[in-house]
Design an enzyme around this catalytic site. Structure first.
Site, PDB file in Angstrom:
ATOM      1  N   ARG A   1      -5.149  -3.474  10.517  1.00  0.00           N
ATOM      2  CA  ARG A   1      -4.802  -4.881  10.369  1.00  0.00           C
ATOM      3  C   ARG A   1      -3.306  -5.020  10.076  1.00  0.00           C
ATOM      4  O   ARG A   1      -2.729  -4.181   9.377  1.00  0.00           O
ATOM      5  CB  ARG A   1      -5.601  -5.472   9.198  1.00  0.00           C
ATOM      6  CG  ARG A   1      -5.952  -6.922   9.336  1.00  0.00           C
ATOM      7  CD  ARG A   1      -7.187  -7.237   8.475  1.00  0.00           C
ATOM      8  NE  ARG A   1      -6.977  -6.854   7.064  1.00  0.00           N
ATOM      9  CZ  ARG A   1      -6.407  -7.661   6.164  1.00  0.00           C
ATOM     10  NH1 ARG A   1      -5.999  -8.859   6.499  1.00  0.00           N
ATOM     11  NH2 ARG A   1      -6.253  -7.250   4.912  1.00  0.00           N
TER      12      ARG A   1
ATOM     13  N   CYS B   1      -3.204   6.078  12.288  1.00  0.00           N
ATOM     14  CA  CYS B   1      -2.293   6.297  13.421  1.00  0.00           C
ATOM     15  C   CYS B   1      -1.475   7.581  13.269  1.00  0.00           C
ATOM     16  O   CYS B   1      -0.751   7.976  14.183  1.00  0.00           O
ATOM     17  CB  CYS B   1      -1.370   5.096  13.606  1.00  0.00           C
ATOM     18  SG  CYS B   1      -0.253   4.828  12.233  1.00  0.00           S
TER      19      CYS B   1
ATOM     20  N   CYS C   1      -0.400   1.202  15.681  1.00  0.00           N
ATOM     21  CA  CYS C   1      -1.538   1.439  14.777  1.00  0.00           C
ATOM     22  C   CYS C   1      -2.575   0.324  14.898  1.00  0.00           C
ATOM     23  O   CYS C   1      -2.243  -0.851  14.910  1.00  0.00           O
ATOM     24  CB  CYS C   1      -1.057   1.519  13.330  1.00  0.00           C
ATOM     25  SG  CYS C   1      -2.424   1.853  12.187  1.00  0.00           S
TER      26      CYS C   1
ATOM     27  N   ARG D   1       3.607   6.936   2.359  1.00  0.00           N
ATOM     28  CA  ARG D   1       2.784   8.021   2.872  1.00  0.00           C
ATOM     29  C   ARG D   1       2.300   7.670   4.277  1.00  0.00           C
ATOM     30  O   ARG D   1       2.098   6.498   4.586  1.00  0.00           O
ATOM     31  CB  ARG D   1       1.578   8.253   1.958  1.00  0.00           C
ATOM     32  CG  ARG D   1       1.936   9.003   0.669  1.00  0.00           C
ATOM     33  CD  ARG D   1       0.782   8.987  -0.315  1.00  0.00           C
ATOM     34  NE  ARG D   1       0.481   7.633  -0.789  1.00  0.00           N
ATOM     35  CZ  ARG D   1      -0.632   6.960  -0.517  1.00  0.00           C
ATOM     36  NH1 ARG D   1      -1.588   7.495   0.205  1.00  0.00           N
ATOM     37  NH2 ARG D   1      -0.808   5.743  -0.987  1.00  0.00           N
TER      38      ARG D   1
ATOM     39  N   THR E   1       0.811  -1.224   0.000  1.00  0.00           N
ATOM     40  CA  THR E   1       0.000   0.000   0.000  1.00  0.00           C
ATOM     41  C   THR E   1       0.842   1.270   0.000  1.00  0.00           C
ATOM     42  O   THR E   1       0.317   2.363  -0.162  1.00  0.00           O
ATOM     43  CB  THR E   1      -0.896   0.051   1.263  1.00  0.00           C
ATOM     44  OG1 THR E   1      -0.045  -0.053   2.413  1.00  0.00           O
ATOM     45  CG2 THR E   1      -1.900  -1.088   1.269  1.00  0.00           C
TER      46      THR E   1
END
Ligand code: ZN
Length: 350
Positions: free
Chosen positions: A46, A73, A43, A68, A35
């Site tokens: 998942r 979080c 955080c 990014r 991602t």
């Protein structure tokens, strides 16, 4: 190859990531390759697969590699718990002579007592009461350095009696208040700075031996820390002074085995001295926990006092306080930065 964390730290970081360990927040960040998002360890999102996970020491390392910040979080923002602790410190500092009452403090800050306690547990590893005590002691030290009498300083910082500050002075001041008050008066300290792969190294010495070893990003900052520690000492830069000692210390920073003995000139309490001697017995490449050191000096319950003796060690590297870690393998603190501690341990192991 971009800046990543030491390979040996990764297993521990992965454990902290799986455990969503808030105590690890700030120590590292993890990025998810699929991602291109990076998170702090706590955080709630998942967990990614291990093979998709990268670790970074700083947010800018992560961003330099195109990651990014996570929207949940917010790793690029100061965490709420840190803000709470910082604000609490300001409130406490403005009112040092007051007995601390957590409920009242929380109300003043507009948070609940449990949020306040939780923030402290997570971020500071101490209670609001302990922070208040530390702040009071810091102010007490400052007043003494500024030339106030011990009685005035005690009064101004809300210490009920002299005995209470003497109880604490062992671990915190390293000298009795009377010695500390002199601020190093009569001491002649020479210092020199050198570059290492972990940044600037400041080495200070008296006629008798090495009295301070500091690590940091810039030489001027280290010099001002030295002057702050010994405001009344005669402190002078001396280029090329005791170059053998400096060479030896820089070599140890780079992870090399000791090649020569270094004479030390340390002002310490008997307890600090015992702890520091014990630290010097930890073999290169090994670590000990605070409780192991406490047992070794014959004070198995004095774990906090051991931690304070480590934190007040003026000669990093030579007295290898970086080799002391928490029982859960967490690095705990390091006056000269956790990433320096991590790298020192990494080098000594290899
Ligand atoms: Zn996140």
């Amino acid at each position: 190859m971009a800046a990543r964390v030491p390979a040996r730290a990764e297993a521990r970081y992965w454990q902290a990531t799986l455990a969503r360990d808030a105590k690890a927040d700030g120590a590292f960040f993890f990025g998810v390759k699929s991602t291109q998002i990076y998170c702090r360890p706590s955080c709630p999102a998942r967990r990614p697969l291990r093979k998709n996970t990268l670790f970074f020491s700083t947010t800018s390392d992560a961003e330099r590699e195109g990651f990014r910040p996570c929207r949940r979080c917010k790793p690029d923002e100061i965490p709420a718990a840190v803000r709470i602790v910082q604000r609490a410190a300001q409130v406490l500092e403005s009112d040092l002579d007051e007995q601390i009452n957590v409920g009242l403090l929380a109300r003043k800050m507009g948070v609940t007592s449990s949020a306040l306690r939780r923030a402290f547990r997570q971020q500071a590893g101490l209670t609001p009461k302990e922070l208040a005590a530390a702040l009071r002691l810091k102010k007490f030290k400052k007043l003494l350095r500024e030339g106030n009498s011990i009685t005035d300083a005690l009064y101004a910082t809300g210490y009920g009696s002299a005995s209470r500050v003497y109880e604490r002075s062992d671990a915190h001041l390293g000298m009795t208040p009377a010695t500390y008050q002199k601020g190093g008066k009569g001491m002649r300290i020479r210092f020199t700075t050198a570059k290492s792969s972990l940044g600037e190294v400041l080495v200070a010495a008296t006629e008798r031996g090495v009295s301070a070893v500091y690590l940091g990003d810039t030489a001027p900052k280290l010099v001002s820390e030295l002057r702050e520690e010994y405001p009344r000492a005669e402190i002078a830069a001396e280029k090329g002074a005791f170059s053998n000692w400096v060479e030896e210390i820089v070599a140890r920073v780079e992870g090399n085995a000791p090649r020569r003995e270094l004479p030390l000139d340390l002002q310490a309490t008997a307890f600090q001295r015992r702890v520091w001697q014990e630290l010097q017995r930890i073999p290169r490449g090994a670590t000990r926990t605070y409780s192991q050191i406490a047992r070794a000096v014959g004070k198995p319950r004095a774990i906090r006092a051991v931690a304070r003796a480590c934190a007040t060690n003026p000669v990093s590297i030579v007295v290898p306080c970086h080799r002391v870690v928490r029982a859960d393998g967490n690095l705990a603190g390091y006056r000269w930065g956790l990433s320096r501690k991590e790298k020192l341990l990494e080098r000594e192991r290899s």
